[in-house]
Design a protein around this motif. Structure first.
Motif, PDB file in Angstrom:
ATOM      1  N   ALA A  15       0.828  -1.206   0.000  1.00  0.00           N
ATOM      2  CA  ALA A  15       0.000   0.000   0.000  1.00  0.00           C
ATOM      3  C   ALA A  15       0.860   1.254   0.000  1.00  0.00           C
ATOM      4  O   ALA A  15       0.617   2.184  -0.773  1.00  0.00           O
ATOM      5  N   LEU A  16       1.890   1.290   0.845  1.00  0.00           N
ATOM      6  CA  LEU A  16       2.710   2.495   0.956  1.00  0.00           C
ATOM      7  C   LEU A  16       3.684   2.637  -0.210  1.00  0.00           C
ATOM      8  O   LEU A  16       3.688   3.647  -0.907  1.00  0.00           O
ATOM      9  N   LEU A  17       4.524   1.634  -0.415  1.00  0.00           N
ATOM     10  CA  LEU A  17       5.551   1.734  -1.456  1.00  0.00           C
ATOM     11  C   LEU A  17       4.956   1.545  -2.855  1.00  0.00           C
ATOM     12  O   LEU A  17       5.207   2.334  -3.761  1.00  0.00           O
ATOM     13  N   GLY A  18       4.168   0.490  -3.027  1.00  0.00           N
ATOM     14  CA  GLY A  18       3.562   0.239  -4.335  1.00  0.00           C
ATOM     15  C   GLY A  18       2.598   1.327  -4.745  1.00  0.00           C
ATOM     16  O   GLY A  18       2.530   1.705  -5.915  1.00  0.00           O
ATOM     17  N   GLY A  19       1.834   1.855  -3.775  1.00  0.00           N
ATOM     18  CA  GLY A  19       0.914   2.953  -4.071  1.00  0.00           C
ATOM     19  C   GLY A  19       1.647   4.209  -4.481  1.00  0.00           C
ATOM     20  O   GLY A  19       1.224   4.929  -5.382  1.00  0.00           O
ATOM     21  N   TYR A  20       2.769   4.479  -3.816  1.00  0.00           N
ATOM     22  CA  TYR A  20       3.573   5.660  -4.172  1.00  0.00           C
ATOM     23  C   TYR A  20       4.147   5.517  -5.588  1.00  0.00           C
ATOM     24  O   TYR A  20       4.118   6.468  -6.372  1.00  0.00           O
ATOM     25  N   ILE A  21       4.644   4.331  -5.898  1.00  0.00           N
ATOM     26  CA  ILE A  21       5.195   4.098  -7.236  1.00  0.00           C
ATOM     27  C   ILE A  21       4.100   4.215  -8.290  1.00  0.00           C
ATOM     28  O   ILE A  21       4.311   4.796  -9.364  1.00  0.00           O
ATOM     29  N   LEU A  22       2.917   3.685  -7.999  1.00  0.00           N
ATOM     30  CA  LEU A  22       1.803   3.800  -8.944  1.00  0.00           C
ATOM     31  C   LEU A  22       1.389   5.254  -9.133  1.00  0.00           C
ATOM     32  O   LEU A  22       1.128   5.692 -10.257  1.00  0.00           O
ATOM     33  N   ALA A  23       1.343   6.021  -8.063  1.00  0.00           N
ATOM     34  CA  ALA A  23       0.980   7.433  -8.169  1.00  0.00           C
ATOM     35  C   ALA A  23       1.997   8.197  -9.006  1.00  0.00           C
ATOM     36  O   ALA A  23       1.637   9.047  -9.822  1.00  0.00           O
ATOM     37  N   THR A  24       3.277   7.905  -8.821  1.00  0.00           N
ATOM     38  CA  THR A  24       4.317   8.555  -9.612  1.00  0.00           C
ATOM     39  C   THR A  24       4.211   8.164 -11.088  1.00  0.00           C
ATOM     40  O   THR A  24       4.327   9.010 -11.978  1.00  0.00           O
ATOM     41  N   LEU A  47      -0.746  16.443  -9.111  1.00  0.00           N
ATOM     42  CA  LEU A  47      -1.920  16.597  -8.257  1.00  0.00           C
ATOM     43  C   LEU A  47      -2.849  15.389  -8.335  1.00  0.00           C
ATOM     44  O   LEU A  47      -3.440  14.982  -7.333  1.00  0.00           O
ATOM     45  N   SER A  48      -2.966  14.792  -9.503  1.00  0.00           N
ATOM     46  CA  SER A  48      -3.808  13.602  -9.621  1.00  0.00           C
ATOM     47  C   SER A  48      -3.154  12.394  -8.949  1.00  0.00           C
ATOM     48  O   SER A  48      -3.834  11.421  -8.624  1.00  0.00           O
ATOM     49  N   GLY A  49      -1.851  12.460  -8.714  1.00  0.00           N
ATOM     50  CA  GLY A  49      -1.163  11.383  -8.016  1.00  0.00           C
ATOM     51  C   GLY A  49      -1.728  11.133  -6.627  1.00  0.00           C
ATOM     52  O   GLY A  49      -1.730   9.996  -6.150  1.00  0.00           O
ATOM     53  N   PHE A  50      -2.232  12.175  -5.963  1.00  0.00           N
ATOM     54  CA  PHE A  50      -2.840  11.994  -4.646  1.00  0.00           C
ATOM     55  C   PHE A  50      -4.060  11.077  -4.723  1.00  0.00           C
ATOM     56  O   PHE A  50      -4.268  10.228  -3.859  1.00  0.00           O
ATOM     57  N   ALA A  51      -4.858  11.245  -5.754  1.00  0.00           N
ATOM     58  CA  ALA A  51      -6.040  10.392  -5.926  1.00  0.00           C
ATOM     59  C   ALA A  51      -5.630   8.960  -6.250  1.00  0.00           C
ATOM     60  O   ALA A  51      -6.216   8.003  -5.727  1.00  0.00           O
ATOM     61  N   PHE A  52      -4.623   8.798  -7.111  1.00  0.00           N
ATOM     62  CA  PHE A  52      -4.144   7.455  -7.437  1.00  0.00           C
ATOM     63  C   PHE A  52      -3.559   6.768  -6.211  1.00  0.00           C
ATOM     64  O   PHE A  52      -3.756   5.572  -6.008  1.00  0.00           O
ATOM     65  N   TYR A  53      -2.829   7.502  -5.387  1.00  0.00           N
ATOM     66  CA  TYR A  53      -2.220   6.943  -4.182  1.00  0.00           C
ATOM     67  C   TYR A  53      -3.295   6.470  -3.201  1.00  0.00           C
ATOM     68  O   TYR A  53      -3.233   5.361  -2.678  1.00  0.00           O
ATOM     69  N   THR A  54      -4.297   7.306  -2.995  1.00  0.00           N
ATOM     70  CA  THR A  54      -5.390   6.931  -2.103  1.00  0.00           C
ATOM     71  C   THR A  54      -6.138   5.715  -2.638  1.00  0.00           C
ATOM     72  O   THR A  54      -6.445   4.779  -1.889  1.00  0.00           O
ATOM     73  N   GLY A  55      -6.412   5.717  -3.923  1.00  0.00           N
ATOM     74  CA  GLY A  55      -7.097   4.580  -4.535  1.00  0.00           C
ATOM     75  C   GLY A  55      -6.294   3.298  -4.440  1.00  0.00           C
ATOM     76  O   GLY A  55      -6.842   2.216  -4.194  1.00  0.00           O
ATOM     77  N   ALA A  76       1.008  -2.391 -13.350  1.00  0.00           N
ATOM     78  CA  ALA A  76       0.344  -1.133 -13.718  1.00  0.00           C
ATOM     79  C   ALA A  76       1.338   0.028 -13.733  1.00  0.00           C
ATOM     80  O   ALA A  76       1.311   0.867 -14.642  1.00  0.00           O
ATOM     81  N   SER A  77       2.239   0.073 -12.756  1.00  0.00           N
ATOM     82  CA  SER A  77       3.228   1.155 -12.698  1.00  0.00           C
ATOM     83  C   SER A  77       4.173   1.103 -13.886  1.00  0.00           C
ATOM     84  O   SER A  77       4.495   2.134 -14.490  1.00  0.00           O
ATOM     85  N   THR A  78       4.617  -0.094 -14.234  1.00  0.00           N
ATOM     86  CA  THR A  78       5.528  -0.248 -15.368  1.00  0.00           C
ATOM     87  C   THR A  78       4.862   0.187 -16.669  1.00  0.00           C
ATOM     88  O   THR A  78       5.463   0.915 -17.470  1.00  0.00           O
ATOM     89  N   LEU A  79       3.628  -0.248 -16.873  1.00  0.00           N
ATOM     90  CA  LEU A  79       2.924   0.123 -18.099  1.00  0.00           C
ATOM     91  C   LEU A  79       2.672   1.629 -18.183  1.00  0.00           C
ATOM     92  O   LEU A  79       2.919   2.243 -19.223  1.00  0.00           O
ATOM     93  N   LEU A  80       2.183   2.214 -17.102  1.00  0.00           N
ATOM     94  CA  LEU A  80       1.888   3.649 -17.121  1.00  0.00           C
ATOM     95  C   LEU A  80       3.151   4.487 -17.341  1.00  0.00           C
ATOM     96  O   LEU A  80       3.149   5.423 -18.148  1.00  0.00           O
ATOM     97  N   ALA A  81       4.223   4.152 -16.644  1.00  0.00           N
ATOM     98  CA  ALA A  81       5.457   4.934 -16.771  1.00  0.00           C
ATOM     99  C   ALA A  81       6.051   4.791 -18.167  1.00  0.00           C
ATOM    100  O   ALA A  81       6.493   5.770 -18.766  1.00  0.00           O
ATOM    101  N   SER A  82       6.072   3.564 -18.712  1.00  0.00           N
ATOM    102  CA  SER A  82       6.670   3.415 -20.039  1.00  0.00           C
ATOM    103  C   SER A  82       5.851   4.075 -21.136  1.00  0.00           C
ATOM    104  O   SER A  82       6.409   4.679 -22.047  1.00  0.00           O
ATOM    105  N   ILE A  83       4.540   3.996 -21.049  1.00  0.00           N
ATOM    106  CA  ILE A  83       3.700   4.675 -22.046  1.00  0.00           C
ATOM    107  C   ILE A  83       3.848   6.188 -21.910  1.00  0.00           C
ATOM    108  O   ILE A  83       3.977   6.905 -22.910  1.00  0.00           O
ATOM    109  N   GLY A  84       3.861   6.689 -20.691  1.00  0.00           N
ATOM    110  CA  GLY A  84       4.012   8.123 -20.473  1.00  0.00           C
ATOM    111  C   GLY A  84       5.348   8.652 -20.970  1.00  0.00           C
ATOM    112  O   GLY A  84       5.417   9.741 -21.560  1.00  0.00           O
ATOM    113  N   LEU A  85       6.417   7.897 -20.739  1.00  0.00           N
ATOM    114  CA  LEU A  85       7.741   8.340 -21.225  1.00  0.00           C
ATOM    115  C   LEU A  85       7.830   8.255 -22.741  1.00  0.00           C
ATOM    116  O   LEU A  85       8.483   9.077 -23.378  1.00  0.00           O
ATOM    117  N   ALA A  86       7.160   7.267 -23.336  1.00  0.00           N
ATOM    118  CA  ALA A  86       7.197   7.138 -24.791  1.00  0.00           C
ATOM    119  C   ALA A  86       6.406   8.250 -25.483  1.00  0.00           C
ATOM    120  O   ALA A  86       6.763   8.667 -26.589  1.00  0.00           O
TER     121      ALA A  86
END
Length: 93
Positions: A15-24, A47-55, A76-86
């Motif tokens: 919840a803490l570490l994985g949620g933070y990575i997902l929010a980022t 700012l939307s990272g706060f909502a993702f972290y809570t979720g 989910a974190s790997t997919l979101l970060a790689s698509i966003g960077l691409a």
């Protein structure tokens, strides 16, 4: 099957570490996908990272299965970060 011992510690870690990575990662994704300026995209992403972290925290404790929680958050974190960077916009100026 209660929440105690290593199972509870693993859920708290997810919840803490994985949620933070997902929010980022979600912030990176939104900053790369939104059609606004780089500054606005970055602000909206952070700012939307706060909502993702809570979720993510709520979802982890809803699943009550540490393996599923860790695997899902990492995927989910790997997919979101790689698509966003691409898809990020090149810096102008």
């Amino acid at each position: 099957m209660g929440l105690h011992g290593w199972r509870l510690i693993s859920l708290i870690g997810a919840a803490l570490l994985g949620g933070y990575i997902l929010a980022t990662a979600a912030g990176i994704f939104l900053a790369g996908v939104l059609p606004f300026s780089i500054a606005e995209n970055t602000l909206i992403g952070h700012l939307s990272g706060f909502a993702f972290y809570t979720g993510a925290i709520l979802w982890v404790f809803h699943t009550r299965r540490p393996g599923v929680a860790w695997a899902s958050l990492i995927l989910a974190s790997t997919l979101l970060a790689s698509i966003g960077l691409a898809l990020r916009q090149p810096a102008v100026g």
